[in-house]
Structures are given as structure tokens and as C-alpha cells.
Enzyme design. Structure first.
Site, PDB file in Angstrom:
ATOM      1  N   ASP A 135       6.648  16.446  -3.344  1.00 50.28           N
ATOM      2  CA  ASP A 135       5.481  16.008  -2.559  1.00 50.28           C
ATOM      3  C   ASP A 135       4.152  16.651  -2.970  1.00 50.28           C
ATOM      4  OD1 ASP A 135       7.182  14.427  -1.164  1.00 50.28           O
ATOM      5  OD2 ASP A 135       6.985  15.454   0.762  1.00 50.28           O
ATOM      6  N   ARG A 158       5.955  12.403   2.674  1.00 53.12           N
ATOM      7  CA  ARG A 158       6.058  12.258   4.124  1.00 53.12           C
ATOM      8  C   ARG A 158       4.717  12.495   4.808  1.00 53.12           C
ATOM      9  NH1 ARG A 158      11.189  15.244   6.135  1.00 53.12           N
ATOM     10  NH2 ARG A 158      10.496  16.431   4.349  1.00 53.12           N
TER      11      ARG A 158
HETATM   12  O1  F6P Z   1      11.456  16.535  -0.525  1.00 57.27           O
HETATM   13  C1  F6P Z   1      10.404  15.834  -0.001  1.00 57.27           C
HETATM   14  C2  F6P Z   1      10.886  14.478   0.386  1.00 57.27           C
HETATM   15  O2  F6P Z   1      11.382  13.797  -0.746  1.00 57.27           O
HETATM   16  C3  F6P Z   1       9.847  13.630   1.091  1.00 57.27           C
HETATM   17  O3  F6P Z   1       8.982  12.975   0.213  1.00 57.27           O
HETATM   18  C4  F6P Z   1      10.702  12.713   1.891  1.00 57.27           C
HETATM   19  O4  F6P Z   1      10.026  12.256   3.035  1.00 57.27           O
HETATM   20  C5  F6P Z   1      11.862  13.567   2.287  1.00 57.27           C
HETATM   21  O5  F6P Z   1      11.952  14.570   1.326  1.00 57.27           O
HETATM   22  C6  F6P Z   1      13.178  12.854   2.402  1.00 57.27           C
HETATM   23  O6  F6P Z   1      14.127  13.738   2.879  1.00 57.27           O
HETATM   24  P1  F6P Z   1      15.685  13.515   2.936  1.00 57.27           P
HETATM   25  O7  F6P Z   1      16.239  13.964   1.632  1.00 57.27           O
HETATM   26  O8  F6P Z   1      16.151  14.387   4.035  1.00 57.27           O
HETATM   27  O9  F6P Z   1      15.932  12.061   3.134  1.00 57.27           O
END
Ligand code: F6P
Length: 336
Positions: free
Chosen positions: A143, A187
Site C-alpha cells: 500500500d 484500503r
Molecule cells: O496488505 C495491504 C492490503 O493488500 C490492502 O491493500 C488490502 O486492503 C488488504 O491488504 C487485504 O487484506 P487481506 O489479505 O486480509 O484480504
């Protein structure tokens, strides 16, 4: 002056003998390069390293094991994380953190390096505050949303992956004269979206940092068709309310043009890290070990300009790294 073949050993005023390293939160391409850098720097400096599996989740269960330079062979080019990662609910409890701290003490660990994002740094900060265990953060998240570093490990690769997808969607979109609304990760931050918008020649970009009226975008898309454009690309960061689907539906309804939505999702977290991520990871991993040897704690190692810098962990989430607004203006001018 010519550098000597072998660099000198780093001083160790903190007297650290054994450290631990973990990856935590969402994985990011280049995390393995960072683990490798930690393990090999430590070996060069005569320190032992324990690898913690599954982040804080594994730490409170005592999943620690000694790892050496050969254990990280052939990993610099691999995506994901060989130490595995997790988002831990137990670490949010005092008991969970106390158990983790005890495991570190039982294993004679004099400092912990956490490779992850702001949630992981919160966890590390609490460990230091409550149990006095020295901690160092290494920014690893696609991010790029951490204050104290120009870039985070994994960001460059994620942008390349998203861009590759945008280029492909542009081919099909232009052939069908469609509007493509493409959602990229991020996010709370629009860094990936802005880079991808400029590099992918997008008509419009939506980021969580801005509140943009959908009506304006509908007019922009209509105008682009009148200008003779065969297709339009709209990039949306996932944190934007309604996401790409909501924006795509509104554009189709408002323009009457055939619109498709593509959500790129976790594909952006995988794959071979590009050179910029490997180099960043190597430098930050090396500096993290040296920081512990210097007696630094509660800081994130970052790179600003060409310099390696330390930022107090709490500032990495309390202070906001703004997106590059010049990129936004650039994307708009170039979509004329
Ligand atoms: O690591 C950051 C991220 O990839 C964000 O961009 C995204 O919203 C989130 O993690 C998704 O998380 P998870 O792996 O828990 O679905």
C-alpha cells in the site's frame, strides 16, 4: 577512495547476540529479500537469528526456530514470505503479548525485527512498551501508506502487476469501445491507484484521499467519447466508497456506455519482486540489524531520498504520508 573488498564489522554497543525476525500482516513481494538481508547481515556480524513463523500469531504460540544464511538461499526472487504471515487477534490482548514476550526471553532474543505495515508496527510498539523488548520495524506492504519512508517493500512490484493488467484490459476495452473501471488495492491510500493511473494512461482516478463527485466523471467519460477515444480506463482504489462496482454502475447508468468492472485483488500481492523492491528490502533489512546493534528501539527503518532514516514507530501511523498530488494533476492533463 576505493572501498575495501569486505566491509568492516558494525560496532555492537548494545551487545546483542541473538535477534528474531518475522513478517506480519498482508504479505508483499520483497519480504523474502528483507528476511534474507536480516539473516545474512546478522551472520556477517556474528549474531544468531530466530525466524518467527506466522507473525504475532506464531510468536504467542512460540513458533521460533534458528535460521542461518543457507536457509534463505534462493529466496531473494520469490514472492510471498517463507516465514508465513498472519493478522493476529490474540496479539490484541495483553495475555497474548505477554506469552509472546516470554517466548522471546526464553529463547534469549535481544531484539525483534518486524517486517509489515502499520497494524504490525502497533503490535511491535506494544511489545516494546509493555515488556521492554527492543523492536525495529521494516516497512513491508504493497500500500505504500507508511509515514517515514518514500516507498514500502512490495509497492513497486504491486504497481507493475496492476499495470500489466491495466494494459491487457485496455486492449480488450479499446477493441469493444467499452469503459473499463479497474479496482486496485489500497484500503486507505491511493498511492498504487495514482501510479497506475499515470503509467496506464487512465482517464480518471478515484482515491480514498479525495471526495470526487461521480457526476463530474460521467461528464469526463462522455466528453472523451466525443473526442473520438475508443475506450476509457478509470482506476479506483479499493478504499473508495462503493468501490469500482459502484462507480462502474454509476458510469454505465449516467453515460449509457457499455462499462465493465475488473477488480484486480490479491493478484497484486504475489509474484517475483522487481529489482527496486529487492534492493529496498536488502538495504532496510541490513539497516534493521545494525539499528538493534546500535541500541535503537521502537523505530521503523525507511529510505527517504537516498538516505536510510529512522522514524519512531508511532509516527508511522500517526502522521500521514500524503499521495503525490502532482501525479494526479499529471494524469488529468495527459488524458486531454
Ligand atoms: O496488505 C495491504 C492490503 O493488500 C490492502 O491493500 C488490502 O486492503 C488488504 O491488504 C487485504 O487484506 P487481506 O489479505 O486480509 O484480504
Amino acid at each position: 577512495m576505493i572501498e575495501p573488498n569486505t566491509p568492516a564489522r558494525h560496532p555492537n554497543p548494545a551487545g546483542v547476540q541473538r535477534i528474531a525476525v518475522m513478517t506480519s500482516g498482508g504479505d508483499a513481494p520483497g519480504m523474502n529479500a528483507a528476511i534474507r538481508a536480516v539473516v545474512r547481515t546478522a551472520a556477517f556480524e556474528g549474531l544468531e537469528v530466530m525466524g518467527v513463523r506466522r507473525g504475532f500469531s506464531g510468536l504467542h504460540r512460540g513458533e521460533l526456530k534458528l535460521i542461518g544464511p543457507r536457509d534463505v538461499a534462493n529466496t531473494i526472487q520469490r514472492g510471498g514470505t517463507i516465514l508465513l504471515t498472519a493478522r493476529s487477534a490474540t496479539w490484541r490482548t495483553e495475555e497474548g503479548r505477554a506469552r509472546g514476550a516470554q517466548h522471546l526471553r526464553d529463547n534469549g532474543v535481544g531484539g525483534l525485527i518486524v517486517i509489515g505495515g502499520d497494524g504490525s508496527f502497533h503490535g511491535a510498539h506494544l511489545l516494546e512498551q509493555e515488556h521492554g523488548i527492543p523492536v525495529i520495524g521494516v516497512p513491508g506492504t504493497i500500500d505504500n501508506d507508511l509515514y517515514g519512508t518514500d516507498h514500502t517493500i512490495g509497492y513497486f512490484t504491486a504497481v507493475e502487476t496492476a499495470l500489466d493488467a491495466v494494459d491487457k484490459l485496455r486492449d480488450t476495452g479499446a477493441s469493444h469501445e467499452r469503459i473499463f473501471v479497474i479496482e486496485v488495492m489500497g484500503r486507505h491510500a491511493g498511492h498504487i491507484a495514482l501510479d497506475v493511473a499515470v503509467a496506464g494512461g487512465a482517464e480518471e482516478v478515484f482515491i480514498p484521499e479525495d471526495d470526487k463527485p461521480i457526476e463530474d466523471v460521467i461528464e469526463i467519460v462522455k466528453a472523451s467519447v466525443q473526442k473520438g477515444k475508443t475506450g476509457s480506463i478509470v482506476i479506483v482504489a479499493e478504499g473508495v466508497p462503493g468501490g469500482a462496482q459502484g462507480i462502474g454502475d454509476a458510469i454505465q447508468a449516467g453515460t449509457g456506455l457499455e462499462t465493465r468492472v475488473s477488480i484486480l485483488g490479491h493478484i497484486q500481492r504475489g509474484g517475483t519482486p522487481v529489482s527496486s523492491d529487492r534492493i529496498l528490502a536488502s538495504r532496510l533489512g541490513e539497516a534493521a540489524v545494525h539499528a538493534l546493534m546500535d541500541g535503537v528501539s521502537g523505530a521503523m527503518i525507511g529510505r527517504r531520498g537516498g538516505d536510510i532514516i529512522h522514524t519512531p514507530l508511532h509516527e508511522t501511523w500517526e502522521k500521514r504520508k500524503d499521495v503525490n498530488r502532482d501525479l494526479y494533476r499529471c494524469a488529468k492533463r495527459l488524458s486531454v
